[in-house]
Design a protein around this motif. Structure first.
Motif, mmCIF file in Angstrom:
data_model
loop_
_atom_site.group_PDB
_atom_site.id
_atom_site.type_symbol
_atom_site.label_atom_id
_atom_site.label_comp_id
_atom_site.label_asym_id
_atom_site.label_seq_id
_atom_site.Cartn_x
_atom_site.Cartn_y
_atom_site.Cartn_z
ATOM 1 N N MET A 1 1.219 -1.646 0.339
ATOM 2 C CA MET A 1 0.157 -0.143 -0.186
ATOM 3 C C MET A 1 0.660 1.558 0.606
ATOM 4 N N GLU A 2 0.951 2.491 -1.209
ATOM 5 C CA GLU A 2 1.381 3.296 -1.013
ATOM 6 C C GLU A 2 0.927 3.970 0.098
ATOM 7 N N SER A 3 2.077 5.222 0.919
ATOM 8 C CA SER A 3 1.626 5.783 1.678
ATOM 9 C C SER A 3 1.760 6.983 1.223
ATOM 10 N N HIS A 4 0.700 8.331 1.857
ATOM 11 C CA HIS A 4 0.033 9.473 1.258
ATOM 12 C C HIS A 4 0.536 10.093 2.071
ATOM 13 N N HIS A 5 1.003 11.214 1.882
ATOM 14 C CA HIS A 5 1.388 12.537 2.643
ATOM 15 C C HIS A 5 0.977 14.169 2.017
ATOM 16 N N LYS A 6 0.745 14.849 3.686
ATOM 17 C CA LYS A 6 -0.162 15.925 2.867
ATOM 18 C C LYS A 6 0.749 16.599 2.754
ATOM 19 N N VAL A 7 0.540 18.185 1.423
ATOM 20 C CA VAL A 7 0.748 18.820 1.068
ATOM 21 C C VAL A 7 0.601 20.516 1.099
ATOM 22 N N GLU A 8 1.071 21.272 2.077
ATOM 23 C CA GLU A 8 0.849 22.697 2.437
ATOM 24 C C GLU A 8 1.732 23.700 1.809
ATOM 25 N N LEU A 9 0.808 24.242 1.504
ATOM 26 C CA LEU A 9 1.199 26.014 1.363
ATOM 27 C C LEU A 9 1.659 26.637 2.318
ATOM 28 N N TYR A 10 2.564 27.081 2.599
ATOM 29 C CA TYR A 10 2.471 28.194 3.859
ATOM 30 C C TYR A 10 2.415 29.877 3.545
ATOM 31 N N ILE A 11 1.906 30.514 3.334
ATOM 32 C CA ILE A 11 1.787 31.736 2.738
ATOM 33 C C ILE A 11 2.073 32.958 4.324
ATOM 34 N N TYR A 12 3.846 33.245 3.719
ATOM 35 C CA TYR A 12 3.518 34.418 4.414
ATOM 36 C C TYR A 12 3.358 36.158 4.065
ATOM 37 N N ASP A 13 3.720 37.341 4.769
ATOM 38 C CA ASP A 13 3.707 38.130 4.280
ATOM 39 C C ASP A 13 4.931 38.911 4.711
ATOM 40 N N LEU A 14 5.328 39.735 3.464
ATOM 41 C CA LEU A 14 6.671 39.569 4.668
ATOM 42 C C LEU A 14 6.803 41.058 5.015
ATOM 43 N N SER A 15 5.973 42.197 4.786
ATOM 44 C CA SER A 15 5.312 43.857 4.895
ATOM 45 C C SER A 15 5.193 43.275 6.376
ATOM 46 N N ARG A 16 4.889 42.200 6.757
ATOM 47 C CA ARG A 16 3.525 42.781 7.889
ATOM 48 C C ARG A 16 2.471 42.939 8.109
ATOM 49 N N GLY A 17 1.732 43.735 7.041
ATOM 50 C CA GLY A 17 0.652 43.848 6.935
ATOM 51 C C GLY A 17 0.619 45.433 6.202
ATOM 52 N N MET A 18 1.659 45.856 6.239
ATOM 53 C CA MET A 18 2.481 47.495 5.933
ATOM 54 C C MET A 18 1.789 47.218 3.832
ATOM 55 N N ALA A 19 2.237 46.601 3.256
ATOM 56 C CA ALA A 19 1.749 46.529 1.559
ATOM 57 C C ALA A 19 0.490 47.005 1.634
ATOM 58 N N ALA A 20 -0.858 45.994 2.705
ATOM 59 C CA ALA A 20 -2.113 46.269 2.201
ATOM 60 C C ALA A 20 -2.307 48.275 3.114
ATOM 61 N N GLN A 21 -1.357 48.649 3.844
ATOM 62 C CA GLN A 21 -1.181 50.462 4.556
ATOM 63 C C GLN A 21 -1.289 51.047 3.015
ATOM 64 N N LEU A 22 -0.370 50.701 2.675
ATOM 65 C CA LEU A 22 1.082 51.868 2.320
ATOM 66 C C LEU A 22 0.428 52.158 1.071
ATOM 67 N N SER A 23 0.586 50.609 0.233
ATOM 68 C CA SER A 23 -0.326 50.143 -1.308
ATOM 69 C C SER A 23 -1.207 51.643 -2.224
ATOM 70 N N PRO A 24 -1.748 51.595 -1.856
ATOM 71 C CA PRO A 24 -3.180 52.351 -2.187
ATOM 72 C C PRO A 24 -2.522 54.186 -2.448
ATOM 73 N N ILE A 25 -1.632 54.584 -1.762
ATOM 74 C CA ILE A 25 -1.057 55.352 -1.412
ATOM 75 C C ILE A 25 0.144 55.201 -2.559
ATOM 76 N N LEU A 26 1.119 54.426 -2.801
ATOM 77 C CA LEU A 26 2.746 54.547 -3.548
ATOM 78 C C LEU A 26 1.687 54.381 -5.000
ATOM 79 N N ILE A 27 1.177 53.357 -4.971
ATOM 80 C CA ILE A 27 1.045 52.923 -6.654
ATOM 81 C C ILE A 27 -0.794 52.816 -6.957
ATOM 82 N N GLY A 28 -1.524 53.131 -6.210
ATOM 83 C CA GLY A 28 -2.674 53.298 -6.508
ATOM 84 C C GLY A 28 -3.990 52.513 -6.855
ATOM 85 N N LYS A 29 -3.215 51.201 -5.674
ATOM 86 C CA LYS A 29 -3.685 49.502 -6.089
ATOM 87 C C LYS A 29 -3.436 49.233 -4.440
ATOM 88 N N ARG A 30 -4.709 48.530 -4.093
ATOM 89 C CA ARG A 30 -4.627 47.718 -3.301
ATOM 90 C C ARG A 30 -3.553 46.508 -3.075
#
Length: 532
Positions: A1-30
């Motif tokens: 019987m073949e083994s099954h292994h769970k595959v997960e994607l870990y998603i990080y925000d390198l800006s720690r929330g700053m991109a969402a706050q500043l992007s509308p001001i800097l590039i006009g888009k969130r």
């Protein structure tokens, strides 16, 4: 019987929330985040950056916890197949040099791995983020910022090593020494407790057996049990370290265990009867007489105690390696001094506590920095140095020290113990000198006899193999041929793609040596099984 292994994607925000706050001001888009992703599978986290492919325990990068963990599916790919595939990527399309923040980054790596493991991709909004940056008027500034954030995505352990290197030398040494001695003492304490518990179980079993048979406990057994109860009470009530006597007992047990481990491995090739150490020491004294400070004079006495008097490494003071450093590198001394020192150290390398001397060189790397310059040394120094390195394989602890992969800067390049050991082995094997060739072959054989993690040989197997193949074209003796075939068989086993390919492309074909001896034929069979 073949083994099954769970595959997960870990998603990080390198800006720690700053991109969402500043992007509308800097590039006009969130933009919701500056995304960094990794794949978690087989209980390990894998990711890609400017340092190449890295891995760590899940969630153990210095950027903290992921903001989201996305389930991608299950994989039936065996772990061994995945590691082989990953190894191919790290040497081809996902090297550190190939990393590009906008076009070939961590998210592209996650996409590649996800597709391979379970045939699905990562979210499009993550892959399309670079286009948002490229189309903005501030693309250059944002790119620089994201690049700086990306470099923070490294394993915690690696970051701790980086910070340690940046500490002041004195503080770094104090921290390292404290951790090392604490670790050694803790290990000894745990082993001692285990031994005490084991003995107690034996006593209890013996006591129950006597009582079950209706017998009376002998007085000596009563005393042993009483002493054991007292010792157990003390150990249970206190976290103090064992006494000096207990540690001495433990050290003796460790020496016995070391001897047992030696018996179970292929014996290394060392040179025990080459040097008359008393004669070498007397010659050294004649060469340095009148040129030493009082502290250095004391170090000569310590060296005599350690090597000739057969005392333990406790006889050497903290400044001992400073003394060795001066003898090896001070141009005031003639070449003969360096040769005598290296020959004496080669004898010391056979002692089972040489590792304590080596560990005291963790900060300055006196011995390995000197060894790295082997190609610039005189022939006599090279012969003495090769003897020292070969003899270091006598004991498991010192041979493992030769394979350490931690790097340090030296003459504008990064070197490590394993890189130095490799350079010495290759240089000696290919030298136009029978003594060096003999010792180079011994070092190659000793490397091949080590049971270590494959990662140790990852970046040196090709270099070692090239040297071995070049040496084989010289039609060596049966003994040297055996050593080389032993090494080739090992490297073909740990580097299953590059080494067999090199043997095929460069040659000579190992089969051309068939019939030399039975032991060589057996090794040729192992190599041929890998080279197809």
């Amino acid at each position: 019987m073949e083994s099954h292994h769970k595959v997960e994607l870990y998603i990080y925000d390198l800006s720690r929330g700053m991109a969402a706050q500043l992007s509308p001001i800097l590039i006009g888009k969130r933009i919701d985040g500056i995304w960094h992703t990794s794949i978690v599978v087989y209980n390990r986290e894998y990711f890609f950056g400017s340092q190449g492919v890295k891995s760590c325990n899940p969630g153990q990068t210095i950027i903290g916890e992921p903001i989201e963990i996305k389930y991608l599916g299950e994989t039936q790919v065996p772990y061994s197949v995945f590691i082989e595939y990953l190894g191919g990527l790290t040497h081809s399309s996902f090297t550190g040099q190939s990393y590009n923040l906008l076009n070939h980054n961590c998210n592209n790596f996650s996409e590649e791995i996800a597709q391979f493991l379970c045939g699905v991709g990562i979210p499009k909004y993550i892959l399309e983020l670079p286009n948002e940056v490229l189309n903005s008027s501030l693309s250059g500034a944002i790119t620089a910022l994201v690049g700086q954030l990306e470099r923070s995505a490294r394993p915690i352990e690696e970051e701790q090593q980086r910070v340690s290197r940046e500490n002041s030398p004195d503080l770094s040494k104090d921290i390292e020494d404290a951790r090392y001695h604490s670790f050694i003492l803790e290990q000894r304490r745990q082993r001692l407790k285990e031994k005490i518990a084991k003995k107690e179980r034996k006593r209890e079993k013996k006591r129950k057996k006597i009582l079950a048979e209706g017998g009376i406990l002998p007085e000596h057994l009563k005393e042993e049990i009483a002493m054991a109860d007292t010792e157990a009470s003390i150990n249970g009530a206190s976290e103090t370290l064992p006494s000096d006597e207990a540690l001495a007992l433990e050290e003796e047990e460790e020496r016995k265990e070391e001897e047992e481990r030696k018996k179970s491995r292929d014996p290394p090739i060392v040179f025990k009867d080459v040097i008359d150490v008393k004669e070498e020491f007397d010659s050294l004294l004649g060469l340095i007489d009148g040129k030493l400070s009082p502290e250095e004079q004391k170090s000569t006495e310590e060296l005599q105690q350690y090597v000739i008097g057969d005392e333990g490494s406790w006889a050497l003071s903290d400044g001992f390696l400073d003394f060795i450093n001066r003898l090896l590198n001070d141009k005031q001394f003639p070449m003969e001094v360096k040769v005598k020192v290296l020959n004496i150290l080669a004898v010391a390398a056979l002692k089972d506590d040489i590792i304590l001397v080596l560990h005291s060189d963790r900060k300055d790397h006196v011995l390995m920095n000197y060894a790295f310059e082997i190609d610039r040394l005189s022939r006599e120094e090279q012969e003495a140095l090769s003897l020292f390195i070969a003899n270091m394989f006598e004991n498991l602890s010192s041979s493992e020290w030769l394979l350490y992969i931690s790097e340090w800067p030296y003459n504008n390049q990064q070197i490590s113990n394993i890189r130095v050991t490799t350079k010495v082995a290759v240089h000696c094997l290919l030298a136009d000198n029978a003594v060096l060739q003999d010792r180079g072959g011994a070092i190659m054989y000793n490397l091949a006899s080590k049971e270590v993690k494959t990662v140790v040989f990852d970046d040196i197997a090709v270099e070692l193999t090239m040297a071995l193949l070049q040496f084989l074209s010289q039609k060596p003796s049966e003994e040297q041929l055996f050593r080389c075939m032993k090494a080739l068989a090992k490297f073909a086993e740990v580097s299953r793609q590059e080494v067999p390919q090199l043997i095929q492309m460069i040659g000579p074909d190992p089969k051309t040596f068939k019939g030399t001896s039975e032991r060589i034929d057996a090794l040729i069979e192992k190599i041929s099984a890998r080279v197809r």
